[in-house]
Design an enzyme around this catalytic site. Structure first.
Site, PDB file in Angstrom:
ATOM      1  N   GLU A 195       6.936  40.318  55.264  1.00 38.98           N
ATOM      2  CA  GLU A 195       6.627  39.422  54.142  1.00 38.98           C
ATOM      3  C   GLU A 195       7.779  38.480  53.780  1.00 38.98           C
ATOM      4  O   GLU A 195       7.581  37.279  53.585  1.00 38.98           O
ATOM      5  CB  GLU A 195       6.235  40.278  52.929  1.00 38.98           C
ATOM      6  CG  GLU A 195       5.897  39.456  51.716  1.00 38.98           C
ATOM      7  CD  GLU A 195       5.451  40.312  50.529  1.00 38.98           C
ATOM      8  OE1 GLU A 195       5.265  41.536  50.693  1.00 38.98           O
ATOM      9  OE2 GLU A 195       5.296  39.736  49.444  1.00 38.98           O
ATOM     10  N   THR A 234       1.889  41.229  34.983  1.00 40.76           N
ATOM     11  CA  THR A 234       2.210  41.458  33.569  1.00 40.76           C
ATOM     12  C   THR A 234       1.486  40.437  32.697  1.00 40.76           C
ATOM     13  O   THR A 234       0.987  40.762  31.620  1.00 40.76           O
ATOM     14  CB  THR A 234       3.738  41.318  33.357  1.00 40.76           C
ATOM     15  OG1 THR A 234       4.408  41.963  34.441  1.00 40.76           O
ATOM     16  CG2 THR A 234       4.174  41.903  32.037  1.00 40.76           C
TER      17      THR A 234
HETATM   18  N1  LIG Z   1      -7.287  32.845  40.472  1.00 38.68           N
HETATM   19  C1  LIG Z   1      -6.411  33.752  40.066  1.00 38.68           C
HETATM   20  N2  LIG Z   1      -6.834  34.995  39.755  1.00 38.68           N
HETATM   21  C2  LIG Z   1      -5.970  35.945  39.358  1.00 38.68           C
HETATM   22  N3  LIG Z   1      -4.636  35.722  39.218  1.00 38.68           N
HETATM   23  C3  LIG Z   1      -4.157  34.507  39.513  1.00 38.68           C
HETATM   24  C4  LIG Z   1      -5.024  33.468  39.945  1.00 38.68           C
HETATM   25  N4  LIG Z   1      -4.271  32.368  40.190  1.00 38.68           N
HETATM   26  C5  LIG Z   1      -3.022  32.684  39.887  1.00 38.68           C
HETATM   27  N5  LIG Z   1      -2.920  33.984  39.470  1.00 38.68           N
HETATM   28  C6  LIG Z   1      -1.639  34.602  39.059  1.00 38.68           C
HETATM   29  O1  LIG Z   1      -0.917  34.846  40.227  1.00 38.68           O
HETATM   30  C7  LIG Z   1      -0.450  36.210  40.255  1.00 38.68           C
HETATM   31  C8  LIG Z   1      -0.363  36.693  41.682  1.00 38.68           C
HETATM   32  O2  LIG Z   1       0.600  35.910  42.352  1.00 38.68           O
HETATM   33  P1  LIG Z   1       0.785  36.003  43.937  1.00 38.68           P
HETATM   34  O3  LIG Z   1      -0.479  35.653  44.621  1.00 38.68           O
HETATM   35  O4  LIG Z   1       1.994  35.213  44.279  1.00 38.68           O
HETATM   36  O5  LIG Z   1       1.077  37.545  44.074  1.00 38.68           O
HETATM   37  P2  LIG Z   1       0.644  38.588  45.211  1.00 38.68           P
HETATM   38  O6  LIG Z   1       1.106  38.068  46.523  1.00 38.68           O
HETATM   39  O7  LIG Z   1      -0.810  38.901  45.081  1.00 38.68           O
HETATM   40  O8  LIG Z   1       1.468  39.868  44.756  1.00 38.68           O
HETATM   41  P3  LIG Z   1       2.753  40.562  45.442  1.00 38.68           P
HETATM   42  O9  LIG Z   1       3.467  39.502  46.231  1.00 38.68           O
HETATM   43  O10 LIG Z   1       3.569  41.054  44.288  1.00 38.68           O
HETATM   44  O11 LIG Z   1       2.157  41.629  46.305  1.00 38.68           O
HETATM   45  C9  LIG Z   1      -1.434  36.965  39.384  1.00 38.68           C
HETATM   46  O12 LIG Z   1      -0.862  38.132  38.854  1.00 38.68           O
HETATM   47  C10 LIG Z   1      -1.783  35.929  38.310  1.00 38.68           C
HETATM   48  O13 LIG Z   1      -0.832  35.946  37.268  1.00 38.68           O
HETATM   49 MG   LIG Z   2       3.019  37.896  47.367  1.00 41.16          MG
END
Ligand SMILES: Nc1ncnc2c1ncn2[C@@H]1O[C@H](COP(=O)(O)OP(=O)(O)OP(=O)(O)O)[C@@H](O)[C@H]1O
Ligand SMILES: [Mg+2]
Length: 273
Positions: A76, A129
């Site tokens: 990652e 959060t």
């Molecule tokens: N359509 C959406 N639905 C839900 N959350 C969203 C959306 N768009 C943006 N977010 C926000 O983006 C965050 C997730 O960010 P990101 O996709 O970068 O993390 P992730 O890759 O899923 O998690 P990690 O890298 O920690 O495993 C959510 O917690 C929320 O705050």
């Molecule tokens: Mg991520």
């Protein structure tokens, strides 16, 4: 029909970067609770594409896709750094040393020197959060709805500023700094608070905690640039403003990339080439 796709299956969202018919990089995201949606999208539109996976839920997605070929996996953090470097080149931003904060479900903080990178810190305060506290305090569950409402909120009813405490006394530090996030809920009992105010206060916690960690990391490593990425910044101008103003106040240079949440997916797509 595209030939390659990069998929970053994260804790909350699964992001996909791919080349469209005009050979332009394009993007798509799904909730990570909707692997079925990811599978259908691939089967319907990209069934013969070469897939490269990254992210904490890559293994789960791989099993779900029941792929006959063994899909390549990219670590990652390597994928994310590659994606960040690609976007910087595209947006003509140069930095030889920078702190990179990925505000995903949680927050991961890295330092990048030229082409090398290492993880230096992290925090459980992140996009999860924002969604979790937002839901607990307002009952809303939709990310976009929460973000939109937070823009109308007043943090003055939620937080205590240094100037609220020092009032007419000589200020020891900048008065507009937050002395206590959410401290106003008990210290300003007479004030009415809306759901918008609570959501704005939550954005304040996330932005200030993440920016503070990054500023301290930047100071410890003698670095000026801080690149903030992650889907939590997606369409979220309030969070960007909170992070930007605090980072500038502390004499650091905040950088935001256009495709906030897609660095990992872009890195996986490019690795595939
Ligand atoms: N359509 C959406 N639905 C839900 N959350 C969203 C959306 N768009 C943006 N977010 C926000 O983006 C965050 C997730 O960010 P990101 O996709 O970068 O993390 P992730 O890759 O899923 O998690 P990690 O890298 O920690 O495993 C959510 O917690 C929320 O705050
Ligand atoms: Mg991520």
């Amino acid at each position: 029909m595209t030939t390659r796709i990069g998929i970053d299956a994260g804790g909350t969202l699964t992001k996909i970067a791919y080349w469209d018919r005009e050979n332009k990089m394009s993007f798509k995201s799904f909730l990570s609770s909707d692997f079925q949606g990811v599978r259908e999208w691939i089967e319907n539109k990209h069934s013969s594409s070469a897939i490269c996976l990254t992210g904490g839920r890559a293994e789960q997605l791989k099993k779900f896709l029941l792929s006959k070929q063994d899909l390549p996996y990219m670590v990652e953090f390597d994928a994310t750094m590659n994606g960040v470097m690609y976007q910087m080149k595209q947006e003509v931003i140069s930095s030889s040393s920078a702190i990179i904060a990925n505000i995903g479900t949680g927050t991961s903080i890295h330092i990048m020197h030229d082409k090398t990178h290492s993880r230096i810190a992290g925090s459980g305060i992140g996009g999860g959060t924002l969604l979790g506290l937002g839901m607990a305090l307002t009952g809303l569950t939709n990310y976009k709805e929460m973000i939109a409402l937070s823009k109308d909120g007043k943090r003055s009813t939620i937080d205590v500023l240094v100037s609220d405490i020092y009032k007419d006394n000589k200020l020891p530090i900048t008065g507009s700094l937050t002395a206590s996030n959410f401290g106003g809920v008990t210290l300003k009992p007479e004030q009415a608070r809306s759901r918008a105010d609570l959501l704005a206060g939550i954005q304040g916690i996330i932005g200030e905690v993440v920016a503070t960690l990054c500023i301290q990391a930047a100071e410890a490593h003698g670095v000026k640039d801080i690149i903030y990425i992650g889907s939590t910044l997606e369409e979220n101008s309030l969070l960007q403003e909170i992070i930007e103003s605090y980072t500038i106040l502390k004499n650091k240079n905040p950088i935001f990339l256009e495709k906030h949440g897609y660095s990992g997916a872009i890195g996986a797509l490019l690795e595939n080439n």
